[in-house]
Design an enzyme around this catalytic site. Structure first.
Site, mmCIF file in Angstrom:
data_model
loop_
_atom_site.group_PDB
_atom_site.id
_atom_site.type_symbol
_atom_site.label_atom_id
_atom_site.label_comp_id
_atom_site.label_asym_id
_atom_site.label_seq_id
_atom_site.Cartn_x
_atom_site.Cartn_y
_atom_site.Cartn_z
ATOM 1 N N ASP A 50 85.968 51.846 -78.703
ATOM 2 C CA ASP A 50 85.491 50.675 -77.962
ATOM 3 C C ASP A 50 85.887 49.411 -78.708
ATOM 4 O O ASP A 50 85.630 49.288 -79.916
ATOM 5 C CB ASP A 50 83.966 50.707 -77.801
ATOM 6 C CG ASP A 50 83.508 51.824 -76.869
ATOM 7 O OD1 ASP A 50 84.329 52.296 -76.069
ATOM 8 O OD2 ASP A 50 82.331 52.221 -76.947
ATOM 9 N N ASP A 75 83.813 51.975 -82.949
ATOM 10 C CA ASP A 75 83.565 50.670 -82.328
ATOM 11 C C ASP A 75 84.101 49.553 -83.214
ATOM 12 O O ASP A 75 83.889 49.567 -84.438
ATOM 13 C CB ASP A 75 82.066 50.451 -82.101
ATOM 14 C CG ASP A 75 81.452 51.545 -81.235
ATOM 15 O OD1 ASP A 75 82.123 51.988 -80.299
ATOM 16 O OD2 ASP A 75 80.300 51.941 -81.509
ATOM 17 N N ASP A 88 82.319 58.217 -81.760
ATOM 18 C CA ASP A 88 83.352 57.285 -81.328
ATOM 19 C C ASP A 88 83.528 56.228 -82.404
ATOM 20 O O ASP A 88 82.862 56.260 -83.453
ATOM 21 C CB ASP A 88 83.008 56.657 -79.980
ATOM 22 C CG ASP A 88 81.753 55.783 -80.034
ATOM 23 O OD1 ASP A 88 81.133 55.684 -81.120
ATOM 24 O OD2 ASP A 88 81.385 55.199 -78.998
#
Length: 482
Positions: free
Chosen positions: A437, A327, A325
């Protein structure tokens, strides 16, 4: 009535052990117990036992130490440790734990015999370097090049299996062992090189020895083919599904995505999005894709709050080229300007069609200040955050080459794309789903947030558990993080 006992007067020459002052009977003997191989708990117990017998046992190595006590270490290993610490006094005595236990039994420092002295490393084979690394992960430099992938992959798989089975303690133990092996400057050539390294427990060493002797670990191989492990991996690969939910589904006979879709299970919004974009989310994110998303996020933030700062964190900040992912940490140099920023950024991204899913949580620290204790904070921190699935357009290579503005290309690609969102319905679609995120932190807490969100998880969790962390060390850590 029975009279109370009179309080004993404390002698002037005493040591504070944390449970009360104890008299030091032998001030000319200053001991230091080496934690290497001994372990934290055993060292604390033996130190307390020695102090009760009147020995002066120092918690920290200093120039006043006259005797260094170690357990199951060779002279070379202790000398290497001392060199790493910056060297020690030339006349300090390096002794085996047997001298210490004999002295405690006798009630005074016993004469030093040959069996009490540390022995030199024996062996007629080719010499191999004995590795020595600090006990805490935050003190170790971990290179991007892993020289022991066979060993670390095996331990990481066992860690994953333990975590999926809700055995977090075993998972952490395997993760820490793998982290130590990743930090080694070269490949392990002999099991003896691992002697005395921190975080390598009996179980981890048994797995390593099995691989070393047989080419593979029977435990690892059996885990790989385990139907339960394979089912847990597939189901927890769905965004929004944890180990407990996956375990419940398995007990109900659900082992794969097809069975889940036909089961009639009620999925929440996150799980629905995770199932819909399963293939994309479980595909590694490249550094180029992370940078493309960063440009979009920077444009979104600058549009609603000029002067705000955005930093790419996580594995990419640690130098990795791929991740699972992306961030971002967002702040503003002026304290308080960041309040209310997240909803505006999310609205901008939604208006431009970049968000397939998002869930925003408020800063629970501010909630507790204004309204009293609120809901339980995150295990990581209490900062405002947005957990999202990002719709990243695939910009053609020639378009990216002709234009320096990746964001404009992505915006144009988003506007052109009228394809359905379901990946299965559009195998040739011009976008992919990526987990992103966003975290907003006040500038006063930015260094703390940057340290935590840069990771790694093992480094950060170990540092939080350090009992001897001082304010100066905290300052240096956060300065290094910034």
């Amino acid at each position: 009535m029975v009279p109370l006992k009179r309080r004993k007067l404390v002698p002037t020459c005493a040591v504070n052990t944390g449970t009360g002052p104890v008299r030091t009977k032998f001030p000319h003997v200053v001991l230091f117990l080496l934690e290497r191989k001994m372990g934290t708990s055993r060292r604390a117990f033996l130190s307390q036992l020695g102090r009760r017998k009147g020995f002066q046992v120092e918690q920290v190595l200093s120039e006043s130490v006259t005797h260094i006590i170690s357990e199951s270490n060779t002279r070379e290993e202790v000398t290497a440790w001392l060199d790493f610490q910056g060297g020690g006094q030339a006349d300090v005595l390096l002794l085996d734990i047997s001298w210490y236990t004999d002295s405690i039994r006798a009630g005074h420092p016993v004469d030093i015999l040959d069996r009490h002295r540390l022995q030199d490393l024996q062996g007629s084979g080719p010499e191999v370097a004995v590795f020595s690394v600090p006990s805490y992960a935050c003190q170790r430099r971990t290179t991007l090049e892993n020289h022991n992938t066979v060993l670390t992959d095996a331990l990481s798989l066992l860690a994953e299996n333990a975590e999926l089975s809700d055995e977090d303690g075993r998972g952490v133990a395997f993760r820490r062992a793998a982290a130590v092996l990743k930090s080694l400057p070269s490949a392990v050539m002999s099991i003896s090189q691992l002697s005395g390294l921190p975080c390598l427990g009996e179980h981890s060493l048994r797995v390593i020895k099995d691989i070393w002797e047989n080419g593979a670990s029977s435990e690892v191989e059996s885990t790989k083919v385990s139907e339960r492990f394979k089912a847990l991996k597939v189901l927890t690969g769905i965004f929004g599904v944890g180990a407990k939910t996956a375990d419940r589904w398995i007990r109900e006979g659900i082992h794969d995505l097809h069975q889940l879709q036909n089961s009639g299970q009620t999925l929440n919004r996150a799980q629905q999005a995770g199932l819909q974009h399963y293939d994309d989310i479980n595909q590694p994110v490249t550094k180029a894709e992370a940078c493309a998303i960063q440009e979009i996020v920077e444009k979104a933030v600058s549009s609603v709050l000029p002067g705000a700062q955005i930093i790419l964190t996580g594995g990419f900040r640690r130098g990795k080229q791929t991740g699972h992912d992306v961030d971002f940490l967002i702040t503003h140099p002026e304290e308080g300007r960041e309040v209310g920023l997240m909803p505006k950024v999310v609205s901008w991204l939604e208006a431009q069609g970049f968000l397939l899913y998002q869930k925003t949580t408020r800063n629970t620290y501010l909630e507790s200040k204004a309204d009293g204790p609120g809901r339980p904070p995150s295990n990581m921190d209490r900062f405002e955050r947005c957990l999202s699935i990002f719709k990243l357009p695939k910009v053609e290579k020639q378009e990216a080459k002709d234009s320096q503005n990746v964001t404009e290309n992505c915006l144009q690609a988003n506007q052109k794309s009228d394809e359905p969102e379901c990946p299965e319905a559009a195998p040739d679609r011009r976008w992919r789903a990526v987990r992103v995120d966003l975290v907003v932190s006040p500038i006063s807490q930015f260094a703390f947030a940057l340290l935590g969100w840069t990771g790694s998880k093992v480094r950060f969790s170990e540092e939080l558990c350090r009992p001897s962390l001082g304010s100066s060390q905290v300052f240096l850590m956060f300065s290094a993080a910034v």
